[in-house]
Design an enzyme around this catalytic site. Structure first.
Site, PDB file in Angstrom:
ATOM      1  N   THR A 159       0.848  -1.209   0.000  1.00  0.00           N
ATOM      2  CA  THR A 159       0.000   0.000   0.000  1.00  0.00           C
ATOM      3  C   THR A 159       0.879   1.253   0.000  1.00  0.00           C
ATOM      4  O   THR A 159       0.513   2.263  -0.598  1.00  0.00           O
ATOM      5  CB  THR A 159      -0.965   0.046   1.210  1.00  0.00           C
ATOM      6  OG1 THR A 159      -0.206  -0.102   2.411  1.00  0.00           O
ATOM      7  CG2 THR A 159      -2.010  -1.048   1.130  1.00  0.00           C
ATOM      8  N   ARG A 198      -8.766  -5.865   2.113  1.00  0.00           N
ATOM      9  CA  ARG A 198      -9.664  -5.877   3.263  1.00  0.00           C
ATOM     10  C   ARG A 198      -9.369  -4.791   4.287  1.00  0.00           C
ATOM     11  O   ARG A 198     -10.039  -4.720   5.313  1.00  0.00           O
ATOM     12  CB  ARG A 198      -9.619  -7.258   3.948  1.00  0.00           C
ATOM     13  CG  ARG A 198     -10.124  -8.346   3.031  1.00  0.00           C
ATOM     14  CD  ARG A 198      -9.917  -9.738   3.571  1.00  0.00           C
ATOM     15  NE  ARG A 198     -10.203 -10.705   2.521  1.00  0.00           N
ATOM     16  CZ  ARG A 198      -9.348 -11.050   1.543  1.00  0.00           C
ATOM     17  NH1 ARG A 198      -8.123 -10.534   1.521  1.00  0.00           N
ATOM     18  NH2 ARG A 198      -9.692 -11.904   0.618  1.00  0.00           N
ATOM     19  N   GLN A 242       1.715 -13.366  -1.129  1.00  0.00           N
ATOM     20  CA  GLN A 242       0.411 -13.523  -1.791  1.00  0.00           C
ATOM     21  C   GLN A 242       0.264 -12.471  -2.879  1.00  0.00           C
ATOM     22  O   GLN A 242      -0.710 -12.483  -3.623  1.00  0.00           O
ATOM     23  CB  GLN A 242      -0.711 -13.330  -0.760  1.00  0.00           C
ATOM     24  CG  GLN A 242      -0.672 -14.299   0.386  1.00  0.00           C
ATOM     25  CD  GLN A 242      -1.573 -13.818   1.532  1.00  0.00           C
ATOM     26  OE1 GLN A 242      -2.726 -14.216   1.645  1.00  0.00           O
ATOM     27  NE2 GLN A 242      -1.063 -12.952   2.381  1.00  0.00           N
ATOM     28  N   HIS A 297       0.235 -16.568  -5.351  1.00  0.00           N
ATOM     29  CA  HIS A 297      -0.973 -16.233  -6.116  1.00  0.00           C
ATOM     30  C   HIS A 297      -0.657 -15.802  -7.551  1.00  0.00           C
ATOM     31  O   HIS A 297      -1.501 -15.194  -8.215  1.00  0.00           O
ATOM     32  CB  HIS A 297      -1.790 -15.168  -5.381  1.00  0.00           C
ATOM     33  CG  HIS A 297      -2.431 -15.700  -4.128  1.00  0.00           C
ATOM     34  ND1 HIS A 297      -2.986 -14.902  -3.155  1.00  0.00           N
ATOM     35  CD2 HIS A 297      -2.595 -16.979  -3.691  1.00  0.00           C
ATOM     36  CE1 HIS A 297      -3.472 -15.663  -2.177  1.00  0.00           C
ATOM     37  NE2 HIS A 297      -3.242 -16.918  -2.470  1.00  0.00           N
TER      38      HIS A 297
HETATM   39  N1  APR Z   1       1.495  -1.506   6.833  1.00  0.00           N
HETATM   40  C1  APR Z   1       1.027  -2.589   7.506  1.00  0.00           C
HETATM   41  N2  APR Z   1      -0.171  -3.147   7.272  1.00  0.00           N
HETATM   42  C2  APR Z   1      -0.941  -2.597   6.321  1.00  0.00           C
HETATM   43  C3  APR Z   1      -0.530  -1.477   5.569  1.00  0.00           C
HETATM   44  C4  APR Z   1       0.744  -0.912   5.856  1.00  0.00           C
HETATM   45  N3  APR Z   1       1.225   0.135   5.209  1.00  0.00           N
HETATM   46  N4  APR Z   1      -1.511  -1.167   4.679  1.00  0.00           N
HETATM   47  C5  APR Z   1      -2.494  -2.068   4.867  1.00  0.00           C
HETATM   48  N5  APR Z   1      -2.161  -2.936   5.855  1.00  0.00           N
HETATM   49  C6  APR Z   1      -2.917  -4.083   6.368  1.00  0.00           C
HETATM   50  C7  APR Z   1      -4.422  -3.953   6.256  1.00  0.00           C
HETATM   51  O1  APR Z   1      -4.967  -3.260   7.352  1.00  0.00           O
HETATM   52  C8  APR Z   1      -4.854  -5.436   6.247  1.00  0.00           C
HETATM   53  O2  APR Z   1      -4.988  -5.951   7.552  1.00  0.00           O
HETATM   54  O3  APR Z   1      -2.594  -5.177   5.530  1.00  0.00           O
HETATM   55  C9  APR Z   1      -3.666  -6.121   5.564  1.00  0.00           C
HETATM   56  C10 APR Z   1      -3.967  -6.552   4.143  1.00  0.00           C
HETATM   57  O4  APR Z   1      -4.899  -7.609   4.185  1.00  0.00           O
HETATM   58  P1  APR Z   1      -5.761  -8.007   2.902  1.00  0.00           P
HETATM   59  O5  APR Z   1      -6.288  -6.759   2.251  1.00  0.00           O
HETATM   60  O6  APR Z   1      -6.716  -9.052   3.311  1.00  0.00           O
HETATM   61  O7  APR Z   1      -4.646  -8.580   1.897  1.00  0.00           O
HETATM   62  P2  APR Z   1      -4.014 -10.055   1.870  1.00  0.00           P
HETATM   63  O8  APR Z   1      -3.953 -10.628   3.231  1.00  0.00           O
HETATM   64  O9  APR Z   1      -2.780  -9.929   1.058  1.00  0.00           O
HETATM   65  O10 APR Z   1      -5.114 -10.806   1.024  1.00  0.00           O
HETATM   66  C11 APR Z   1      -4.883 -12.144   0.671  1.00  0.00           C
HETATM   67  O11 APR Z   1      -6.810 -12.142  -0.732  1.00  0.00           O
HETATM   68  O12 APR Z   1      -8.148 -11.156  -2.348  1.00  0.00           O
HETATM   69  C12 APR Z   1      -7.160 -12.063  -2.112  1.00  0.00           C
HETATM   70  O13 APR Z   1      -5.705 -12.925  -3.690  1.00  0.00           O
HETATM   71  C13 APR Z   1      -5.892 -11.780  -2.891  1.00  0.00           C
HETATM   72  O14 APR Z   1      -3.609 -12.263  -2.261  1.00  0.00           O
HETATM   73  C14 APR Z   1      -4.834 -11.690  -1.831  1.00  0.00           C
HETATM   74  C15 APR Z   1      -5.439 -12.466  -0.680  1.00  0.00           C
END
Ligand code: APR
Ligand code: ZN
Length: 248
Positions: free
Chosen positions: A28, A36, A101, A121
């Site tokens: 991010t 999420r 992922q 992924h």
């Molecule tokens: N630093 C730390 N944590 C962060 C930051 C940051 N700068 N920005 C976001 N986050 C946190 C969010 O709050 C969230 O808890 O990272 C987490 C990301 O979680 P998800 O959005 O669920 O992503 P991920 O776990 O990679 O998802 C897994 O889901 O949709 C599928 O295939 C897709 O690979 C993905 C899988």
């Protein structure tokens, strides 16, 4: 008393075979939205399921439209301080494997060695033919899609599909085997920027924990593994990770 950050630094200093598991939150800071977190992609849209993509033209179009919208952010993204900190960890000889992922290739562009990297992924930079398995660049596939709005096809006539694992699609066997072997062989597991809610990926760090390895989580906000973690650092991976990696 030592803070959790001090304890995390100590865990990393003592380890020599670290398994790092990453998710969308590590990217991010590079301008790629997560799924999420607050404002994440799945708060705005529903994922297209693999079975629907295979069966239906409408689902293919929906998925390609989603890719067309999200791809420019991928192309514009560069690795950030958190990706670079993991390269430092590797240069210091402490990284056993980096299981991600993410499909954004930012660990590769940061300089993580491909031998250490498992992209569970797949890769968002390519599309694959469902018939002949040929790969074309995502740019080329999207150019075809943008030209007439029809799901793009391979030169052989087969349907192209982004070379990423969709919901309902099995993961590549070899990648899973490599990831679970690393979970067995590591002496510390660190999850970074993942809600740890998607299976089977999230079982990789959990397998290491179940095997008695210390478990450190670095994430902004809650994760599904918070109770299992030995240490949880809540905050921005771009700030926390560089501070955790020991000087060589
Ligand atoms: N630093 C730390 N944590 C962060 C930051 C940051 N700068 N920005 C976001 N986050 C946190 C969010 O709050 C969230 O808890 O990272 C987490 C990301 O979680 P998800 O959005 O669920 O992503 P991920 O776990 O990679 O998802 C897994 O889901 O949709 C599928 O295939 C897709 O690979 C993905 C899988
Ligand atoms: Zn083909």
């Amino acid at each position: 008393m030592n803070s959790d950050k001090d304890k995390a630094q100590e865990l990393i200093r003592r380890a020599s075979k670290i398994l790092v598991f990453t998710g969308a939150g590590i990217s991010t800071g590079s301008g790629i939205p997560d799924f999420r977190g607050p404002g994440g992609l799945w708060t705005r849209r529903e994922p297209v399921l693999y079975g629907d993509f295979i069966k239906s033209t409408r689902a293919k179009q929906d998925y390609w439209r989603y890719k067309a919208e999200t791809f420019p952010a991928f192309m514009a993204a560069a690795p950030n301080a958190a990706h670079r900190a993991l390269v430092e960890l590797e240069r210091g000889g402490r990284l056993l494997a980096l299981v991600t992922q993410n499909i954004d290739s930012l660990h590769r562009s940061a300089g993580t060695h491909t031998d250490k990297l498992v992209e569970l992924h797949g890769s968002g930079l390519y599309a694959e033919c469902l018939d002949c398995y040929a790969w074309v660049s995502m740019e080329e596939a999207l150019e075809k899609f943008r030209a007439d709005g029809a799901p793009p096809q391979c030169a052989c006539g087969g349907w192209l599909k982004p070379a990423v694992v969709m919901f309902g699609e099995p993961l590549e066997r070899e990648s899973l085997i490599k990831a679970f072997k690393a979970a067995e062989a590591c002496d510390l597991v660190i999850s970074v920027g993942s809600s740890l809610s998607v299976e089977p990926a999230a079982s990789v760090p959990m397998a290491a924990k179940a095997g008695g390895k210390p478990y450190l989580i670095v994430n902004r906000g809650p994760t599904a593994h918070d109770k299992a973690a030995d240490i949880k650092l809540d905050g921005d991976a771009c700030e926390l990770l560089p501070a955790l990696v020991p000087e060589k």
